[in-house]
Design a protein around this motif. Structure first.
Motif, PDB file in Angstrom:
ATOM      1  N   VAL A  18       0.823  -1.200   0.000  1.00 50.51           N
ATOM      2  CA  VAL A  18       0.000   0.000   0.000  1.00 50.51           C
ATOM      3  C   VAL A  18       0.855   1.246   0.000  1.00 50.51           C
ATOM      4  O   VAL A  18       1.637   1.459   0.917  1.00 50.51           O
ATOM      5  CB  VAL A  18      -0.878   0.028   1.281  1.00 50.51           C
ATOM      6  N   PRO A  19       0.777   2.064  -1.049  1.00 50.88           N
ATOM      7  CA  PRO A  19       1.524   3.317  -1.009  1.00 50.88           C
ATOM      8  C   PRO A  19       0.965   4.216   0.095  1.00 50.88           C
ATOM      9  O   PRO A  19      -0.241   4.293   0.268  1.00 50.88           O
ATOM     10  CB  PRO A  19       1.271   3.946  -2.379  1.00 50.88           C
ATOM     11  N   VAL A  20       1.824   4.826   0.838  1.00 51.96           N
ATOM     12  CA  VAL A  20       1.371   5.694   1.914  1.00 51.96           C
ATOM     13  C   VAL A  20       1.661   7.131   1.540  1.00 51.96           C
ATOM     14  O   VAL A  20       2.764   7.467   1.159  1.00 51.96           O
ATOM     15  CB  VAL A  20       2.088   5.340   3.230  1.00 51.96           C
ATOM     16  N   THR A  21       0.673   7.952   1.633  1.00 51.17           N
ATOM     17  CA  THR A  21       0.856   9.347   1.250  1.00 51.17           C
ATOM     18  C   THR A  21       1.829  10.044   2.191  1.00 51.17           C
ATOM     19  O   THR A  21       1.899   9.719   3.351  1.00 51.17           O
ATOM     20  CB  THR A  21      -0.486  10.083   1.343  1.00 51.17           C
ATOM     21  N   LEU A  22       2.520  10.976   1.662  1.00 55.75           N
ATOM     22  CA  LEU A  22       3.394  11.886   2.379  1.00 55.75           C
ATOM     23  C   LEU A  22       4.683  11.278   2.882  1.00 55.75           C
ATOM     24  O   LEU A  22       5.716  11.893   2.819  1.00 55.75           O
ATOM     25  CB  LEU A  22       2.671  12.505   3.595  1.00 55.75           C
ATOM     26  N   GLY A 309       9.904 -17.748  10.713  1.00 55.25           N
ATOM     27  CA  GLY A 309      11.286 -18.110  10.426  1.00 55.25           C
ATOM     28  C   GLY A 309      11.998 -17.276   9.391  1.00 55.25           C
ATOM     29  O   GLY A 309      12.949 -17.751   8.771  1.00 55.25           O
ATOM     30  N   ASP A 310      11.585 -16.044   9.185  1.00 54.07           N
ATOM     31  CA  ASP A 310      12.317 -15.170   8.272  1.00 54.07           C
ATOM     32  C   ASP A 310      13.213 -14.224   9.074  1.00 54.07           C
ATOM     33  O   ASP A 310      12.763 -13.606  10.048  1.00 54.07           O
ATOM     34  CB  ASP A 310      11.361 -14.314   7.435  1.00 54.07           C
ATOM     35  N   ILE A 311      14.441 -14.097   8.627  1.00 53.75           N
ATOM     36  CA  ILE A 311      15.314 -13.068   9.208  1.00 53.75           C
ATOM     37  C   ILE A 311      15.013 -11.784   8.464  1.00 53.75           C
ATOM     38  O   ILE A 311      14.992 -11.751   7.233  1.00 53.75           O
ATOM     39  CB  ILE A 311      16.804 -13.407   9.032  1.00 53.75           C
ATOM     40  N   ARG A 312      14.785 -10.744   9.229  1.00 55.56           N
ATOM     41  CA  ARG A 312      14.412  -9.456   8.645  1.00 55.56           C
ATOM     42  C   ARG A 312      15.377  -8.416   9.185  1.00 55.56           C
ATOM     43  O   ARG A 312      15.571  -8.311  10.397  1.00 55.56           O
ATOM     44  CB  ARG A 312      12.969  -9.164   9.053  1.00 55.56           C
ATOM     45  N   ASN A 313      15.951  -7.624   8.292  1.00 57.80           N
ATOM     46  CA  ASN A 313      17.010  -6.730   8.754  1.00 57.80           C
ATOM     47  C   ASN A 313      16.513  -5.324   9.102  1.00 57.80           C
ATOM     48  O   ASN A 313      17.285  -4.500   9.581  1.00 57.80           O
ATOM     49  CB  ASN A 313      18.165  -6.680   7.739  1.00 57.80           C
ATOM     50  N   CYS A 314      15.234  -5.047   8.845  1.00 57.11           N
ATOM     51  CA  CYS A 314      14.698  -3.714   9.143  1.00 57.11           C
ATOM     52  C   CYS A 314      13.180  -3.821   9.207  1.00 57.11           C
ATOM     53  O   CYS A 314      12.573  -4.525   8.397  1.00 57.11           O
ATOM     54  CB  CYS A 314      15.108  -2.742   8.038  1.00 57.11           C
ATOM     55  N   LEU A 315      12.584  -3.088  10.150  1.00 58.56           N
ATOM     56  CA  LEU A 315      11.110  -3.096  10.239  1.00 58.56           C
ATOM     57  C   LEU A 315      10.480  -2.709   8.909  1.00 58.56           C
ATOM     58  O   LEU A 315       9.438  -3.211   8.524  1.00 58.56           O
ATOM     59  CB  LEU A 315      10.661  -2.054  11.277  1.00 58.56           C
ATOM     60  N   PHE A 316      11.146  -1.771   8.211  1.00 57.20           N
ATOM     61  CA  PHE A 316      10.520  -1.175   7.031  1.00 57.20           C
ATOM     62  C   PHE A 316      10.966  -1.793   5.715  1.00 57.20           C
ATOM     63  O   PHE A 316      10.601  -1.303   4.656  1.00 57.20           O
ATOM     64  CB  PHE A 316      10.796   0.333   7.018  1.00 57.20           C
ATOM     65  N   SER A 317      11.753  -2.816   5.779  1.00 59.77           N
ATOM     66  CA  SER A 317      12.206  -3.453   4.534  1.00 59.77           C
ATOM     67  C   SER A 317      11.529  -4.795   4.357  1.00 59.77           C
ATOM     68  O   SER A 317      11.442  -5.593   5.295  1.00 59.77           O
ATOM     69  CB  SER A 317      13.717  -3.649   4.584  1.00 59.77           C
ATOM     70  N   ASP A 318      11.066  -5.070   3.151  1.00 58.21           N
ATOM     71  CA  ASP A 318      10.453  -6.373   2.885  1.00 58.21           C
ATOM     72  C   ASP A 318      11.490  -7.466   2.656  1.00 58.21           C
ATOM     73  O   ASP A 318      11.128  -8.620   2.453  1.00 58.21           O
ATOM     74  CB  ASP A 318       9.532  -6.277   1.660  1.00 58.21           C
ATOM     75  N   ASP A 319      12.760  -7.099   2.659  1.00 61.42           N
ATOM     76  CA  ASP A 319      13.789  -8.121   2.466  1.00 61.42           C
ATOM     77  C   ASP A 319      13.752  -9.112   3.617  1.00 61.42           C
ATOM     78  O   ASP A 319      13.943  -8.731   4.772  1.00 61.42           O
ATOM     79  CB  ASP A 319      15.183  -7.471   2.452  1.00 61.42           C
ATOM     80  N   GLU A 320      13.534 -10.352   3.303  1.00 60.59           N
ATOM     81  CA  GLU A 320      13.523 -11.378   4.338  1.00 60.59           C
ATOM     82  C   GLU A 320      14.228 -12.611   3.799  1.00 60.59           C
ATOM     83  O   GLU A 320      14.121 -12.908   2.612  1.00 60.59           O
ATOM     84  CB  GLU A 320      12.075 -11.753   4.724  1.00 60.59           C
ATOM     85  N   LEU A 321      14.927 -13.294   4.667  1.00 60.30           N
ATOM     86  CA  LEU A 321      15.553 -14.564   4.280  1.00 60.30           C
ATOM     87  C   LEU A 321      15.044 -15.635   5.231  1.00 60.30           C
ATOM     88  O   LEU A 321      15.153 -15.490   6.448  1.00 60.30           O
ATOM     89  CB  LEU A 321      17.075 -14.461   4.391  1.00 60.30           C
ATOM     90  N   SER A 322      14.506 -16.699   4.683  1.00 60.05           N
ATOM     91  CA  SER A 322      13.939 -17.748   5.525  1.00 60.05           C
ATOM     92  C   SER A 322      15.018 -18.699   6.014  1.00 60.05           C
ATOM     93  O   SER A 322      15.802 -19.220   5.226  1.00 60.05           O
ATOM     94  CB  SER A 322      12.886 -18.536   4.750  1.00 60.05           C
ATOM     95  N   PRO A 360       5.809  -1.396   4.145  1.00 60.22           N
ATOM     96  CA  PRO A 360       6.121  -2.807   3.960  1.00 60.22           C
ATOM     97  C   PRO A 360       4.857  -3.664   3.885  1.00 60.22           C
ATOM     98  O   PRO A 360       3.787  -3.279   4.367  1.00 60.22           O
ATOM     99  CB  PRO A 360       6.947  -3.160   5.192  1.00 60.22           C
ATOM    100  N   VAL A 361       5.008  -4.808   3.266  1.00 58.98           N
ATOM    101  CA  VAL A 361       3.867  -5.713   3.113  1.00 58.98           C
ATOM    102  C   VAL A 361       3.388  -6.221   4.465  1.00 58.98           C
ATOM    103  O   VAL A 361       2.197  -6.235   4.756  1.00 58.98           O
ATOM    104  CB  VAL A 361       4.265  -6.905   2.206  1.00 58.98           C
ATOM    105  N   ARG A 362       4.327  -6.641   5.292  1.00 55.46           N
ATOM    106  CA  ARG A 362       3.910  -7.190   6.579  1.00 55.46           C
ATOM    107  C   ARG A 362       3.780  -6.059   7.601  1.00 55.46           C
ATOM    108  O   ARG A 362       4.601  -5.139   7.634  1.00 55.46           O
ATOM    109  CB  ARG A 362       4.922  -8.201   7.077  1.00 55.46           C
ATOM    110  N   SER A 363       2.776  -6.167   8.426  1.00 54.07           N
ATOM    111  CA  SER A 363       2.546  -5.137   9.443  1.00 54.07           C
ATOM    112  C   SER A 363       3.290  -5.509  10.729  1.00 54.07           C
ATOM    113  O   SER A 363       3.873  -6.581  10.848  1.00 54.07           O
ATOM    114  CB  SER A 363       1.051  -4.972   9.693  1.00 54.07           C
ATOM    115  N   MET A 364       3.236  -4.581  11.685  1.00 54.47           N
ATOM    116  CA  MET A 364       4.022  -4.705  12.919  1.00 54.47           C
ATOM    117  C   MET A 364       3.819  -6.056  13.607  1.00 54.47           C
ATOM    118  O   MET A 364       4.787  -6.718  13.982  1.00 54.47           O
ATOM    119  CB  MET A 364       3.621  -3.574  13.866  1.00 54.47           C
ATOM    120  N   SER A 365       2.588  -6.471  13.769  1.00 52.31           N
ATOM    121  CA  SER A 365       2.358  -7.701  14.530  1.00 52.31           C
ATOM    122  C   SER A 365       2.814  -8.930  13.753  1.00 52.31           C
ATOM    123  O   SER A 365       3.081  -9.980  14.335  1.00 52.31           O
ATOM    124  CB  SER A 365       0.883  -7.829  14.891  1.00 52.31           C
ATOM    125  N   MET A 366       2.880  -8.823  12.430  1.00 52.89           N
ATOM    126  CA  MET A 366       3.358  -9.956  11.633  1.00 52.89           C
ATOM    127  C   MET A 366       4.882 -10.027  11.643  1.00 52.89           C
ATOM    128  O   MET A 366       5.465 -11.097  11.485  1.00 52.89           O
ATOM    129  CB  MET A 366       2.904  -9.814  10.179  1.00 52.89           C
TER     130      MET A 366
END
Ligand code: SAM
Length: 369
Positions: A18-22, A309-322, A360-366
């Protein structure tokens, strides 16, 4: 870096970008340094291309939660991971032990709500046995009081408790389940068993609870608990975040210090996300986590392990490695390399304030907040 987690079932909401305005900007592939995983180190600690050493791992044990905070999840319709997609406790411990060998010093359990996952005390005991310097948990505390002592005895060192209002009715309207009295009681219990110092996480939303800044500052003064004001981030599952909701750390600083003068304290280990301030008269401390208005990416030392089981390097990045396949294959060398690759691929900053940023695609709780 493409996610290699596609072998598993699609993640909830994966089609929603979802694009977020501003505000927001996805990491710009053109301007970001080329990610060459082939260049990632094959040994040594978790250092990224910018020299940041990663020694803090947030472990999400579930994406489920028993609350529905307005800035986090919709009231109804939230989809959760199938239970068989979650890492088992054996698998979490295995991944954590590899992380420890790679220099990770602190673990924070989170979610979702960690205490909705059955058997959490057992996980804490097993992680504690690995010998991390700090083994903490972030919780909404609705289920904390009955297990606080057992958690402490199992090796949990401290808890961060989320609480966005000190008024019963407003607490109910923000969190939409649970009640304030239970949470305040849990704070007392947690302290009495030794899970201290308590950090209290407060997410302020303009027009909802921003009139409680001074009340929370006073709460910090009266109780000695460290109240940390967190800027609301575009990480809600319903995609309703709006910059107008934001109450900046600067505004909070000005309001609190106008009533009770503050002085800056050093950040813990120089890398903690909160800017810390103590009251000049010596009565307590507050923290400001200004992720949106004053990003602190330059000192980021954090990695995340999602519940699936995905390693995620930033809350705001969708880059994940399982790491799931590697852990199920018992391949510790592969797990270690996935950690190094994830760290190597990290961007210099989340660039949340760039107009082209996409949430990002996944939200905080995910992800695991
Ligand atoms: N369930 C636990 C809790 O309530 O603390 C742990 C998980 S929760 C996702 C972790 C923290 O993230 C909480 O302090 C929560 O208030 C915060 N949070 C959730 N959504 C947020 C958002 N959109 N912006 C800022 N903080 C958020």
């Amino acid at each position: 870096m493409a996610s290699n987690s596609t072998a598993s079932a699609p993640k909830p909401a994966a089609s929603r970008r979802v694009p977020v305005t501003l505000s927001v900007k996805a990491h710009d592939e053109k301007s970001a340094p080329t990610t060459k995983l082939a260049d990632a180190p094959r040994s040594g600690p978790l250092v990224d291309r910018y020299g940041r050493v990663h020694d803090d791992l947030r472990v999400s044990v579930t994406d489920r939660c028993n609350l529905r905070c307005v800035y986090c999840m919709p009231l109804t319709g939230m989809q959760f991971l199938p239970r068989d997609e979650l890492l088992t406790f054996d698998e979490i411990v295995e991944v954590a032990s590899v992380a420890k060998e790679l220099g990770v010093k602190s673990i924070r359990l989170t979610g979702g709500e960690p205490l909705v996952r059955h058997g959490l005390v057992d996980l804490v005991a097993r992680l504690s046995a690995l010998g991390f310097g700090d083994l903490a948990m972030t919780t909404n505390a609705t289920r904390l009081a009955p297990v606080a002592r057992t958690l402490y005895e199992a090796g949990l060192t401290r808890v961060n408790i989320s609480c966005d209002s000190l008024r019963e009715d407003r607490f109910a309207s923000i969190r939409r389940r649970g009640d304030l009295r239970t949470v305040l009681h849990a704070m007392d219990v947690a302290e009495s068993v030794g899970l201290a110092p308590l950090k209290i996480n407060v997410v302020l939303v303009r027009g909802v609870n921003d009139d409680e800044v001074e009340d929370f500052a006073d709460f910090a003064r009266q109780t000695g608990r460290v109240v940390r004001f967190i800027e609301v981030m575009p990480l809600d599952a319903q995609g309703a975040w709006d910059r107008a909701q934001l109450v900046s750390g600067r505004e909070i600083f000005e309001r609190v210090s106008a009533r009770w003068p503050l002085e800056a304290l050093a950040r813990e280990g120089d890398v903690a996300p909160a800017e810390r301030f103590r009251f000049v008269d010596g009565r307590g401390e507050i923290g400001l986590i200004s992720s949106v208005t004053q990003p602190f990416c330059g000192t980021c030392n954090r990695l995340r392990l999602t519940a699936d089981g995905d390693i995620r390097n930033c809350l705001f990045s969708d880059d994940e490695l399982s790491v799931r396949d590697a852990v199920r294959a018992g391949d510790r060398v592969a797990i270690a390399q996935l950690f190094r690759d994830a760290v190597w691929a990290k961007y210099p900053g989340h660039a949340i304030n760039d107009p082209s940023f996409l949430r990002p695609v996944r939200s905080m709780s995910m992800i695991g907040g």
